[in-house]
Design an enzyme around this catalytic site. Structure first.
Site, PDB file in Angstrom:
ATOM      1  N   ASN A   9      17.745   2.607 -21.541  1.00 20.54           N
ATOM      2  CA  ASN A   9      17.444   3.101 -20.207  1.00 20.54           C
ATOM      3  C   ASN A   9      16.844   1.919 -19.447  1.00 20.54           C
ATOM      4  O   ASN A   9      15.714   1.507 -19.706  1.00 20.54           O
ATOM      5  CB  ASN A   9      16.467   4.280 -20.253  1.00 20.54           C
ATOM      6  CG  ASN A   9      16.101   4.777 -18.852  1.00 20.54           C
ATOM      7  OD1 ASN A   9      16.025   3.996 -17.911  1.00 20.54           O
ATOM      8  ND2 ASN A   9      15.889   6.082 -18.729  1.00 20.54           N
ATOM      9  N   GLU A  36      19.993   5.599 -16.471  1.00 21.61           N
ATOM     10  CA  GLU A  36      19.258   5.358 -15.230  1.00 21.61           C
ATOM     11  C   GLU A  36      19.719   4.064 -14.557  1.00 21.61           C
ATOM     12  O   GLU A  36      18.905   3.214 -14.218  1.00 21.61           O
ATOM     13  CB  GLU A  36      17.738   5.369 -15.464  1.00 21.61           C
ATOM     14  CG  GLU A  36      17.184   6.784 -15.536  1.00 21.61           C
ATOM     15  CD  GLU A  36      15.717   6.872 -15.130  1.00 21.61           C
ATOM     16  OE1 GLU A  36      15.465   7.136 -13.942  1.00 21.61           O
ATOM     17  OE2 GLU A  36      14.826   6.685 -15.982  1.00 21.61           O
TER      18      GLU A  36
END
Length: 264
Positions: A9, A36
């Site tokens: 992430n 993300e």
DNA sequence: ATGACTTGTAATACAAGA
């Protein structure tokens, strides 16, 4: 031949392209699953990513929030995605490598501030998302395939997956109901918790250190939110596992660090 | 005592993360 698989992430791909390049140079993963990315497909930084040397780039992003991507040095036989909880909010991508390995890249909802599904719609969404994952794992008979489910699952299910179990029992990410949902996902496959296959549950294991708590990394106030789960057919192929904690010390880091699995 | 930070969006505050 070994396949090195990574999940990270990055908390904004455009902010982290230099870190991604450094990680690629140091870890040399064959497949990288990102969460993300926080960038629309139209604004995806194709030139910078192409320079990393991954011929296969699969993206599924949106402006500002969420977003996933998969980079692969190995040829892909299939690329796919599906909508979870009726929302096309860019939390999942799937690829199948030419050798048959299936890789599912997930960004599970964080769950908002309050662990109460009646008072907090985001927490309800998170629990429903995890339930849908477990149902999917069971119904699609994932155990019959060579498959990996990985990503930011946003739950630290075990006592040693957080820096202070007692203190964090009422914090979103470590509540008993979330740990139960993770356990159901593991059981539904069944799927092997690769992190705990390599690091005994008696030992702390973290992949995330928050920005807000001062010196959270220096004090090791960490959580294990990023996971790699493997179908049982892969049990004999699990060769090595590593959490790249050092990236959390780099300048302007993501709050998550990469998790890497070597598969024979 | 997840308060304290970081990100994107868009216009200097707000939403979201977990």
């Amino acid at each position: 031949m070994t396949l090195r698989l990574a999940t990270w992430n990055v908390n904004s791909l455009r902010k982290r392209t230099a870190h991604l390049a450094r990680f690629v140079a140091e870890a040399r993963p064959d497949v990288i699953c990102l969460q993300e990315t926080k960038v629309s497909d139209a604004a995806f930084p194709h030139d910078e990513i192409a320079a990393l040397g991954y011929p296969e780039v699969v993206i599924h992003g949106q402006k500002g929030y969420n977003g996933v991507a998969i980079l692969s040095r190995r040829p892909l036989a299939k690329r796919d995605k599906r909508v979870w909880c009726g929302r096309d909010d860019r939390r999942h991508l799937c690829v199948r490598l030419a050798d048959g390995l299936e890789v599912h890249n997930f960004y599970v909802p964080s769950g908002g501030p309050t662990p109460d599904r009646a008072a907090n719609e985001k927490f309800a969404h998170k629990l429903d998302f995890l339930t849908e994952m477990a149902d999917w794992a069971a119904r699609s008979r994932i155990a019959r395939r060579n498959a990996v489910v990985l990503g930011d699952l946003n739950v630290a299910p075990l006592e040693t997956d957080v820096w202070n179990h007692k203190r964090l029992l009422r914090s979103v990410g470590h509540t008993p109901v979330e740990s139960e949902h993770m356990a159901r996902l593991h059981a539904a496959g069944p799927l092997i918790d690769v992190g705990r296959h390599f690091v005994p549950a008696e030992q702390p294991l973290y992949t995330w250190w928050g920005y807000r708590f001062p010196q959270s990394y220096q004090r090791d106030y960490g959580w294990r939110l990023d996971h790699i789960l493997a179908s049982p057919k892969l049990a004999g192929a699990l060769k090595a596992f590593r959490v790249h904690r050092e990236t959390r010390t780099w300048e302007q880091p993501s709050d998550h660090v990469p998790v890497v699995l070597d598969l024979a």
